[in-house]
Design a protein around this motif. Structure first.
Motif, PDB file in Angstrom:
ATOM      1  N   PRO A 181     -15.957  42.711  54.956  1.00  0.00           N
ATOM      2  CA  PRO A 181     -17.132  42.241  55.633  1.00  0.00           C
ATOM      3  C   PRO A 181     -18.108  42.939  56.412  1.00  0.00           C
ATOM      4  O   PRO A 181     -17.874  44.230  56.552  1.00  0.00           O
ATOM      5  CB  PRO A 181     -16.252  41.458  56.708  1.00  0.00           C
ATOM      6  CG  PRO A 181     -15.064  41.369  56.229  1.00  0.00           C
ATOM      7  CD  PRO A 181     -14.641  42.678  55.653  1.00  0.00           C
ATOM      8  N   GLU A 182     -19.295  42.363  56.722  1.00  0.00           N
ATOM      9  CA  GLU A 182     -20.533  42.962  57.311  1.00  0.00           C
ATOM     10  C   GLU A 182     -19.965  43.540  58.677  1.00  0.00           C
ATOM     11  O   GLU A 182     -19.216  42.764  59.271  1.00  0.00           O
ATOM     12  CB  GLU A 182     -21.479  42.230  57.604  1.00  0.00           C
ATOM     13  CG  GLU A 182     -22.307  42.103  56.310  1.00  0.00           C
ATOM     14  CD  GLU A 182     -23.566  41.247  56.472  1.00  0.00           C
ATOM     15  OE1 GLU A 182     -23.796  40.819  57.727  1.00  0.00           O
ATOM     16  OE2 GLU A 182     -24.244  41.052  55.612  1.00  0.00           O
ATOM     17  N   GLY A 183     -20.133  44.545  59.233  1.00  0.00           N
ATOM     18  CA  GLY A 183     -19.727  45.170  60.559  1.00  0.00           C
ATOM     19  C   GLY A 183     -18.676  45.811  60.347  1.00  0.00           C
ATOM     20  O   GLY A 183     -18.009  46.873  61.379  1.00  0.00           O
ATOM     21  N   THR A 184     -18.280  46.375  59.097  1.00  0.00           N
ATOM     22  CA  THR A 184     -17.149  47.257  59.068  1.00  0.00           C
ATOM     23  C   THR A 184     -17.782  48.446  58.388  1.00  0.00           C
ATOM     24  O   THR A 184     -18.828  48.674  57.783  1.00  0.00           O
ATOM     25  CB  THR A 184     -16.011  46.777  57.754  1.00  0.00           C
ATOM     26  OG1 THR A 184     -16.750  46.609  56.627  1.00  0.00           O
ATOM     27  CG2 THR A 184     -15.452  45.524  58.376  1.00  0.00           C
ATOM     28  N   GLY A 185     -17.267  49.663  58.518  1.00  0.00           N
ATOM     29  CA  GLY A 185     -17.692  51.031  58.046  1.00  0.00           C
ATOM     30  C   GLY A 185     -17.812  50.894  56.656  1.00  0.00           C
ATOM     31  O   GLY A 185     -18.927  51.504  56.175  1.00  0.00           O
ATOM     32  N   LEU A 186     -16.756  50.672  55.966  1.00  0.00           N
ATOM     33  CA  LEU A 186     -17.034  50.654  54.585  1.00  0.00           C
ATOM     34  C   LEU A 186     -18.216  49.678  54.115  1.00  0.00           C
ATOM     35  O   LEU A 186     -18.978  50.248  53.247  1.00  0.00           O
ATOM     36  CB  LEU A 186     -15.753  50.079  53.903  1.00  0.00           C
ATOM     37  CG  LEU A 186     -15.532  50.313  52.347  1.00  0.00           C
ATOM     38  CD1 LEU A 186     -15.245  51.833  52.197  1.00  0.00           C
ATOM     39  CD2 LEU A 186     -14.209  49.652  52.035  1.00  0.00           C
ATOM     40  N   ARG A 187     -18.153  48.574  54.407  1.00  0.00           N
ATOM     41  CA  ARG A 187     -19.445  47.579  53.916  1.00  0.00           C
ATOM     42  C   ARG A 187     -20.650  48.490  54.486  1.00  0.00           C
ATOM     43  O   ARG A 187     -21.587  48.292  53.704  1.00  0.00           O
ATOM     44  CB  ARG A 187     -19.182  46.499  54.613  1.00  0.00           C
ATOM     45  CG  ARG A 187     -20.273  45.384  54.472  1.00  0.00           C
ATOM     46  CD  ARG A 187     -20.435  45.228  52.681  1.00  0.00           C
ATOM     47  NE  ARG A 187     -21.572  44.115  52.686  1.00  0.00           N
ATOM     48  CZ  ARG A 187     -21.270  42.845  52.481  1.00  0.00           C
ATOM     49  NH1 ARG A 187     -20.203  42.581  52.915  1.00  0.00           N
ATOM     50  NH2 ARG A 187     -22.376  42.025  52.513  1.00  0.00           N
ATOM     51  N   ALA A 222     -14.065  45.785  42.976  1.00  0.00           N
ATOM     52  CA  ALA A 222     -13.846  46.023  44.501  1.00  0.00           C
ATOM     53  C   ALA A 222     -14.451  47.372  44.720  1.00  0.00           C
ATOM     54  O   ALA A 222     -14.556  48.211  44.057  1.00  0.00           O
ATOM     55  CB  ALA A 222     -12.197  46.319  44.544  1.00  0.00           C
ATOM     56  N   VAL A 223     -15.071  47.291  45.987  1.00  0.00           N
ATOM     57  CA  VAL A 223     -15.588  48.497  46.588  1.00  0.00           C
ATOM     58  C   VAL A 223     -14.898  48.794  47.471  1.00  0.00           C
ATOM     59  O   VAL A 223     -14.649  48.212  48.747  1.00  0.00           O
ATOM     60  CB  VAL A 223     -17.189  48.105  47.209  1.00  0.00           C
ATOM     61  CG1 VAL A 223     -18.011  49.414  47.694  1.00  0.00           C
ATOM     62  CG2 VAL A 223     -18.130  47.923  46.041  1.00  0.00           C
ATOM     63  N   LEU A 224     -14.213  50.457  47.314  1.00  0.00           N
ATOM     64  CA  LEU A 224     -13.116  50.785  48.426  1.00  0.00           C
ATOM     65  C   LEU A 224     -13.610  52.347  48.553  1.00  0.00           C
ATOM     66  O   LEU A 224     -14.247  52.837  47.826  1.00  0.00           O
ATOM     67  CB  LEU A 224     -11.838  50.474  47.629  1.00  0.00           C
ATOM     68  CG  LEU A 224     -11.305  49.063  47.398  1.00  0.00           C
ATOM     69  CD1 LEU A 224      -9.997  49.289  46.501  1.00  0.00           C
ATOM     70  CD2 LEU A 224     -10.897  48.338  48.644  1.00  0.00           C
ATOM     71  N   SER A 225     -12.846  52.762  49.421  1.00  0.00           N
ATOM     72  CA  SER A 225     -12.753  54.238  49.513  1.00  0.00           C
ATOM     73  C   SER A 225     -11.814  54.824  48.523  1.00  0.00           C
ATOM     74  O   SER A 225     -10.918  54.186  48.054  1.00  0.00           O
ATOM     75  CB  SER A 225     -12.434  54.843  51.037  1.00  0.00           C
ATOM     76  OG  SER A 225     -11.022  54.286  51.152  1.00  0.00           O
ATOM     77  N   ALA A 226     -11.852  56.156  48.333  1.00  0.00           N
ATOM     78  CA  ALA A 226     -11.015  56.867  47.162  1.00  0.00           C
ATOM     79  C   ALA A 226      -9.499  56.594  47.577  1.00  0.00           C
ATOM     80  O   ALA A 226      -8.746  56.446  46.838  1.00  0.00           O
ATOM     81  CB  ALA A 226     -11.425  58.061  46.948  1.00  0.00           C
ATOM     82  N   SER A 227      -9.317  56.847  48.940  1.00  0.00           N
ATOM     83  CA  SER A 227      -8.002  57.082  49.464  1.00  0.00           C
ATOM     84  C   SER A 227      -7.342  55.648  49.183  1.00  0.00           C
ATOM     85  O   SER A 227      -6.182  55.342  48.864  1.00  0.00           O
ATOM     86  CB  SER A 227      -7.625  57.442  50.452  1.00  0.00           C
ATOM     87  OG  SER A 227      -8.148  56.844  51.551  1.00  0.00           O
ATOM     88  N   MET A 228      -8.016  54.609  49.489  1.00  0.00           N
ATOM     89  CA  MET A 228      -7.857  53.052  49.353  1.00  0.00           C
ATOM     90  C   MET A 228      -7.355  52.822  48.140  1.00  0.00           C
ATOM     91  O   MET A 228      -6.381  52.118  47.905  1.00  0.00           O
ATOM     92  CB  MET A 228      -8.633  52.250  50.081  1.00  0.00           C
ATOM     93  CG  MET A 228      -8.969  52.399  51.645  1.00  0.00           C
ATOM     94  SD  MET A 228     -10.323  51.557  52.017  1.00  0.00           S
ATOM     95  CE  MET A 228      -9.937  49.683  51.654  1.00  0.00           C
ATOM     96  N   ALA A 229      -8.231  53.162  47.300  1.00  0.00           N
ATOM     97  CA  ALA A 229      -7.837  52.748  45.605  1.00  0.00           C
ATOM     98  C   ALA A 229      -6.857  53.514  45.145  1.00  0.00           C
ATOM     99  O   ALA A 229      -6.129  52.785  44.157  1.00  0.00           O
ATOM    100  CB  ALA A 229      -9.129  53.109  44.750  1.00  0.00           C
ATOM    101  N   GLY A 245     -10.907  41.355  54.688  1.00  0.00           N
ATOM    102  CA  GLY A 245     -11.263  42.482  55.864  1.00  0.00           C
ATOM    103  C   GLY A 245      -9.956  43.264  55.606  1.00  0.00           C
ATOM    104  O   GLY A 245      -9.776  44.291  56.367  1.00  0.00           O
ATOM    105  N   ALA A 246      -9.053  43.279  54.702  1.00  0.00           N
ATOM    106  CA  ALA A 246      -8.059  44.348  54.287  1.00  0.00           C
ATOM    107  C   ALA A 246      -8.065  44.772  52.991  1.00  0.00           C
ATOM    108  O   ALA A 246      -8.245  43.774  51.947  1.00  0.00           O
ATOM    109  CB  ALA A 246      -6.714  43.546  54.610  1.00  0.00           C
ATOM    110  N   ALA A 247      -7.922  46.115  52.993  1.00  0.00           N
ATOM    111  CA  ALA A 247      -8.059  46.569  51.486  1.00  0.00           C
ATOM    112  C   ALA A 247      -7.193  46.039  50.360  1.00  0.00           C
ATOM    113  O   ALA A 247      -7.507  45.611  49.312  1.00  0.00           O
ATOM    114  CB  ALA A 247      -7.602  48.056  51.573  1.00  0.00           C
ATOM    115  N   GLU A 248      -5.989  45.502  50.948  1.00  0.00           N
ATOM    116  CA  GLU A 248      -4.951  44.906  49.630  1.00  0.00           C
ATOM    117  C   GLU A 248      -5.725  43.523  49.231  1.00  0.00           C
ATOM    118  O   GLU A 248      -5.542  43.137  48.009  1.00  0.00           O
ATOM    119  CB  GLU A 248      -3.715  44.696  50.535  1.00  0.00           C
ATOM    120  CG  GLU A 248      -2.722  44.015  49.427  1.00  0.00           C
ATOM    121  CD  GLU A 248      -1.266  44.510  49.302  1.00  0.00           C
ATOM    122  OE1 GLU A 248      -0.265  44.586  48.574  1.00  0.00           O
ATOM    123  OE2 GLU A 248      -0.841  45.281  50.786  1.00  0.00           O
TER     124      GLU A 248
END
Length: 309
Positions: free
Chosen positions: A196-202, A239-246, A223-226
């Motif tokens: 969601p907006e307001g998160t660092g990843l977004r 999905a747009v994620l960070s490398a470690s999340m993916a 709001g959760a990676a899973e």
């Protein structure tokens, strides 16, 4: 001599008047005069020249003033140090973390701190990064683990524990799964699943797109990676994620770095001053835990940037 006499001596020296000095230390003028006379007898020298309208220091008084101030400062430091130990024994520290966070070094730091200081109350709250940062600025939180984009929030002290590029993650058979190189414009033809907006990843994703004049369609938010990964795995979007999340979802999704998404997603501990005793006590545990921990990257449920919510 005692500290009370030294305090009266400094007050008279700075006020250059016994009446004003007495008002400053909240006793009678006669009481101040008597204590100064007692101090002078003990030292064997007059500290003040009382012959003029204003009280002035003698040569002996000038020599004594700096040391008297140092003695009072040292006594105050001792009192403060003891008081802070008491505060640390009985204190409270309020920590914020991004929703769904499973960054184990933070939990290890809190556990080690609790073992060392069992009397300190630890309060742990979850929220998204924007609200956590605001709470730190306003003093509602002592410390927060937040996701940010590109840099830590201005005006806050920070310990950045993760800095990662963004990836696009898709299930087998998706057109992007066959590509070795993915750029932001490649997402334009596909729905996107993002935080969601307001998160660092977004924020990192939105800033990278805006810098190139792109507006990918964010079809779904979670709001959760899973949750983001599960939606993408069911074919509902990229999905747009960070490398470690993916990495946690490699059994379901193929991840490709987004080459021109050059705004990194950060995961940082942030705080502001002045620090209370409990926060000063906790920070070294956090630094050691994140320096030693292999789990600095976000876990499966982490909503922070790099995992974030």
């Amino acid at each position: 001599m005692d500290l009370r006499q030294l305090a009266y001596f400094v007050a008279v020296a700075e006020e250059r008047n016994f009446t004003r000095a007495a008002a400053r230390v909240h006793i009678s003028q006669s009481g101040v005069s008597a204590q100064i006379r007692s101090l002078e007898r003990e030292l064997g020298a007059e500290l003040f020249d009382r012959s003029g309208r204003a009280v002035t220091l003698t040569v002996a008084g000038k020599a004594a003033l700096e040391h008297a101030r140092a003695a009072l400062a040292a006594a105050e430091a001792v009192e403060q140090a003891v008081g802070e130990v008491g505060d640390l024994v009985r204190g409270r520290v309020t920590v914020g973390m991004v929703i769904g966070c499973t960054v184990t070094p933070l939990f290890e730091a809190l556990a080690a701190f609790r073992r060392a200081h069992p009397g300190v109350e630890i309060v742990l709250l979850e929220d998204n990064s924007d609200r956590l940062v605001r709470a730190v600025r306003e003093g509602a939180l002592d410390l927060a683990l937040v996701g940010t984009a590109g840099s830590v929030p201005a005006g806050l002290e920070a310990l950045t524990v993760v800095s990662e590029r963004l990836v696009a993650a898709v299930p087998a058979g998706h057109p992007l799964a066959r590509r070795r190189r993915i750029r932001l414009r490649d997402l334009a033809d596909h729905p996107v699943v993002a935080m969601p907006e307001g998160t660092g990843l977004r924020t990192a994703f939105d800033r990278a797109c805006a810098a190139r004049g792109l507006r990918p369609a964010v079809a779904l938010q979670a709001g959760a990676a899973e949750a983001v990964a599960d939606l993408a795995a069911r074919g509902l979007g990229v999905a747009v994620l960070s490398a470690s999340m993916a990495e946690h979802f490699a059994d379901r999704l193929t991840a490709r770095p987004i080459e021109d998404a050059d705004v990194p997603a950060l995961l940082s501990l942030v705080w502001t001053g002045p620090r209370g005793p409990a926060l000063r006590g906790l920070l070294p545990y956090c630094r050691r835990a994140f320096a030693a921990g292999d789990g600095a990257g976000p876990g499966r449920g982490d909503g922070a940037a790099p995992g974030e919510g």
